[in-house]
Design an enzyme around this catalytic site. Structure first.
Site, PDB file in Angstrom:
ATOM      1  N   ARG A  34       9.003 -12.173  45.655  1.00 22.87           N
ATOM      2  CA  ARG A  34       8.184 -12.288  46.874  1.00 22.87           C
ATOM      3  C   ARG A  34       9.030 -12.191  48.143  1.00 22.87           C
ATOM      4  NH1 ARG A  34       3.315 -16.688  45.626  1.00 22.87           N
ATOM      5  NH2 ARG A  34       1.964 -15.173  44.600  1.00 22.87           N
ATOM      6  N   LYS A  57     -12.936 -15.553  29.806  1.00 21.80           N
ATOM      7  CA  LYS A  57     -14.291 -16.037  30.056  1.00 21.80           C
ATOM      8  C   LYS A  57     -15.095 -15.170  31.014  1.00 21.80           C
ATOM      9  CE  LYS A  57     -13.193 -20.909  29.206  1.00 21.80           C
ATOM     10  NZ  LYS A  57     -13.246 -22.280  29.755  1.00 21.80           N
ATOM     11  N   GLY A  73      -2.614 -12.320  37.802  1.00 22.32           N
ATOM     12  CA  GLY A  73      -1.431 -12.821  37.098  1.00 22.32           C
ATOM     13  C   GLY A  73      -1.230 -12.273  35.701  1.00 22.32           C
ATOM     14  N   GLY A  96      -5.413 -14.544  43.611  1.00 18.57           N
ATOM     15  CA  GLY A  96      -6.733 -14.943  44.105  1.00 18.57           C
ATOM     16  C   GLY A  96      -7.303 -13.999  45.136  1.00 18.57           C
TER      17      GLY A  96
END
Length: 396
Positions: free
Chosen positions: A36, A197, A354, A377
């Site tokens: 990063r 999920k 991720g 996110g």
């Protein structure tokens, strides 16, 4: 585009407040993965080249508005200096006297790092007063933290409305890649969505079926869709209670002209472990005492054919239990096909999330994708069609 870049704004002689994401992993006060930090180098170097003085703002961890010494950004200074190749000074606070004095002392050609913005409750609350205190330190605002753009915090949202604002090079690359993938893509478009999920990706699936031409569903999610079609998946991971929702997504896709692709053959095993004894069967034939852990070769062939027929690919999530062999085969093979088509100039491929990044790295395919987002996110919320406050503020 609607937002400015470093090329559109005068930086010479100006203090440039740069929001970055350097929330890197550390052990014993030493950075263990500087990825990063390396990604912000082009932005900082361009600001320096244009005669600006970069002042870096960032968060680290979740101190929740309290000063937590273990979450100080001070230990990142050596890694920043190493990556940037210029002197990096540090301010013991991100606002007030310590920050003002450090900004005043910043020499031309140097960089200043401010202390963790989340040491102040006003950061996550997006308080105007805190944003004004940050704004008082500089003349220009640059946001290079797409990964934090889905949060309406003072340093990502309010500050952009107080100063002349632009996107940094990393933010610019991310926004251009996303615009090419979903905003105004070359068609046909295929999306791959995998993972455990359905319930965690309802907004994502609902948005995608109205935006893409093909939707490939893999991983545990695919089992839920198989259940919805009345197929017995044995002991496989599946959200059986989500079957009605899966049927709604099928209906929505049909109405939108989007084709959903599910596994036609599957790799089944009785235990979830590396090298477990397994068999490849039709998706309709999973034994009652077994579980589906990967898509089979026929499924991969069909996915590959879809890739060949499309011009744009968006990928989020693996096709199977990619962490352990041999249940990584479908993900690896499909990733290799996407990489091959991208290399040949036949496919624009954008991936993020991720598990996705880890899976594509493991497959050795990541380097050939058009763009890999590490934003997590923010990438997911963008795929869901949500407005990202940090991006919207740049367009104000």
């Amino acid at each position: 585009m609607g937002w400015k870049t470093l090329d559109d704004i005068e930086l010479a002689g100006k203090i440039v407040l740069v929001r970055v994401d350097i929330n890197v992993p550390m052990e014993a006060g030493v950075v263990t993965d500087a990825t990063r930090i390396e990604k912000i180098v082009p932005t900082v170097r361009d600001i320096l080249a244009k005669g600006g003085k970069p002042v870096l703002m960032a968060h680290f961890g979740r101190p929740k508005g309290q000063v937590v010494p273990e979450m100080s950004l001070a230990p990142l200074v050596p890694a920043l200096q190493s990556a940037l190749g210029v002197p990096v000074s540090f301010a013991e606070d991100c606002i007030g006297g310590p920050a003002k004095r450090a900004v005043a002392a910043l020499a031309e050609g140097g960089v200043l790092l401010l202390e963790n913005t989340r040491f102040h409750a006003g950061e996550e609350k997006n308080e105007p007063e805190f944003a004004a205190s940050l704004a008082a330190l500089g003349q220009v605002y640059v946001n290079d933290a797409f990964s934090a753009a889905h949060r309406a915090h003072a340093s990502t949202e309010a500050l952009a409305r107080l100063l002349p604002a632009a996107a940094g090079r990393l933010m610019e690359a991310e926004l251009k890649a996303l615009e090419a993938a979903l905003g105004n893509p070359a068609r046909p478009v295929v999306a791959v969505v995998g993972g455990a999920k359905v319930s965690t990706k309802l907004d994502l699936l609902g948005n995608l079926v109205e935006k893409v031409d093909h939707l490939v569903i893999g991983g545990g999610m695919a089992n839920t869709f198989l259940v919805a079609q009345g197929i017995d998946v044995g002991k496989s991971l599946a959200e059986r209670e989500m079957a009605p929702t899966a049927l709604e997504i099928f209906a929505k896709a049909k109405a939108a002209g989007c084709t959903i692709h599910l596994p036609v053959d599957v790799v089944c095993a009785r235990e979830f472990k590396a090298g477990a004894e397994n068999e490849t069967l039709p998706a309709t034939a999973c034994p009652a005492d077994a579980m589906i852990l990967d898509a089979g070769p026929q499924s991969v062939a069909e996915v590959s054919a879809v890739f060949e027929a499309c011009q744009t690919l968006i990928w989020n999530g693996p096709l199977g239990a990619f962490e352990i062999a041999p249940f990584d085969r479908a993900t690896n093979a499909a990733a290799a096909k996407a990489a091959e088509l991208t290399r040949a100039g036949k496919l624009i491929s954008v991936a993020g999330g991720g598990d996705t990044v880890a899976a594509l790295n493991k497959a050795g395919a990541a380097a050939d994708f058009t763009y890999i987002s590490t934003a997590g996110g923010a990438f997911l919320e963008w795929m869901e069609g949500k407005e990202l406050p940090g991006v919207a503020a740049l367009m104000a």
